[in-house]
Scaffold this active site. Sequence first.
Site, PDB file in Angstrom:
ATOM      1  CG  ASP A 117      52.564   7.195 -21.730  1.00  0.00           C
ATOM      2  OD1 ASP A 117      52.094   6.276 -21.018  1.00  0.00           O
ATOM      3  OD2 ASP A 117      52.407   7.250 -22.969  1.00  0.00           O
TER       4      ASP A 117
ATOM      5  CB  SER B  78      55.055   5.111 -32.932  1.00  0.00           C
ATOM      6  OG  SER B  78      54.714   4.911 -31.594  1.00  0.00           O
TER       7      SER B  78
ATOM      8  CG  ASP C  24      53.605   6.249 -29.102  1.00  0.00           C
ATOM      9  OD1 ASP C  24      54.501   6.049 -28.261  1.00  0.00           O
ATOM     10  OD2 ASP C  24      52.656   5.470 -29.295  1.00  0.00           O
TER      11      ASP C  24
END
Length: 376
Positions: free
Chosen positions: A29, A119, A165
């Site tokens: 990411d 998360s 997330d």
Amino acid sequence: MSFEELYGSAPEGTWAAPGRVNLIGEYTDFNEGFVMPLALPHTAVAQVSRRGDGVLRLFSADIDGGVVQLRVDELEPLTNTSWAAYPAGVVWALREAGHPITGADIHLSSTVPTGAGLSSSAALEVVTALALNDLYELGLNCQDLAVVAQRAENAFVGVPCGIMDQTASACCTEGHTLYLDCRDLSTRQVPFDLAAQGLQLLVVDTRVKHALGDGAYAERRAGCEEGARTLGVPALRDVPYEELTEALARLDDPTVRGYVRHIVSDNHRVEQTITLLGAGDVRGVGPVLTEGHASLRDDLLVSCAELDLVVESANAGGALGARMTGGGFGGSAIVLVEDAYRDAVSKSVTEAFAAAGYAEPRIFVATPSAGARRLA
Ligand code: ADP
Ligand code: MG
């Protein structure tokens, strides 16, 4: 304590936001690459009412310590080190973005295991953001909410996480994984109907969290940036998989070389997974997961003995494939199995942990579930 008992009246509404696991695309990411998370059935639930007097009251049914009372106009980044910083950070981020949040009473409770790489923090942020979006009629879409929630975690709580997330918690849909391009934040819902294929995705929470975590994350980020600089690209996302060998030959530092190999090959594994799922070959994803694990273990160096043992024992017990998921150094792994092998694989992992003298892992099924939504 219920919302009514705490705050003296019924909430204006109730919202839920899930935790997530990432199917493939790890540490990609922040390299502007690709990820593929899915939402868990486990959610954070928020009951919320507006206030007009600038007061923010926060309560978590999962934490001892009662109501935390703050003023919305006195919220300061990096000053609150308790759990309350996550929802308070969302209020701060919304106000920073120009949204007139004038206070709220919030009651939170969550079934997302905390600190297991699933998360729970994003679930808490996103459920708060969605509730305030609805009540204050802000008109934000799920990706806007993810950006607000990430800002809360980065700038207010002080955790340098990527956008995955929060996007997963806000935007996933039932029966799908979410393909997310972390450069332009475009998304695609990819059908991931495990049940129809006679398959299950297990989550194995190792229940360990090794201390290295935070420094190691910053170090990986810095190493990846160095790799991109040396290769003359804006981000490692811009190194085509077909040119990986040449790119590696231009890197002197063996550590950076490993990081680059992981990022470029994991982006490729996301593309492979998209192709496999598009062709209806869900089973074919299994070996891709196991290759991804080897890359995280040997090139990015973010696994640990417990995660390696999950992958090894699950595959030995008949799984189609397995890998660590999330930041590593503990936390959780995912395992793709045939329905018929579920119990044998669980037993194989549990017995291997017992034989190694580790605490018993927590194993559950990750049904691809809905993202954040209003419940009442
Ligand atoms: P992860 O997001 O992987 O679960 P983090 O360390 O990012 O791990 O976030 C965990 C933190 O989020 C907890 O330490 C706590 O501060 C907060 N949190 C998560 N769930 C809850 C909850 N139900 N109530 C209060 N705080 C929570
Ligand atoms: Mg978190």
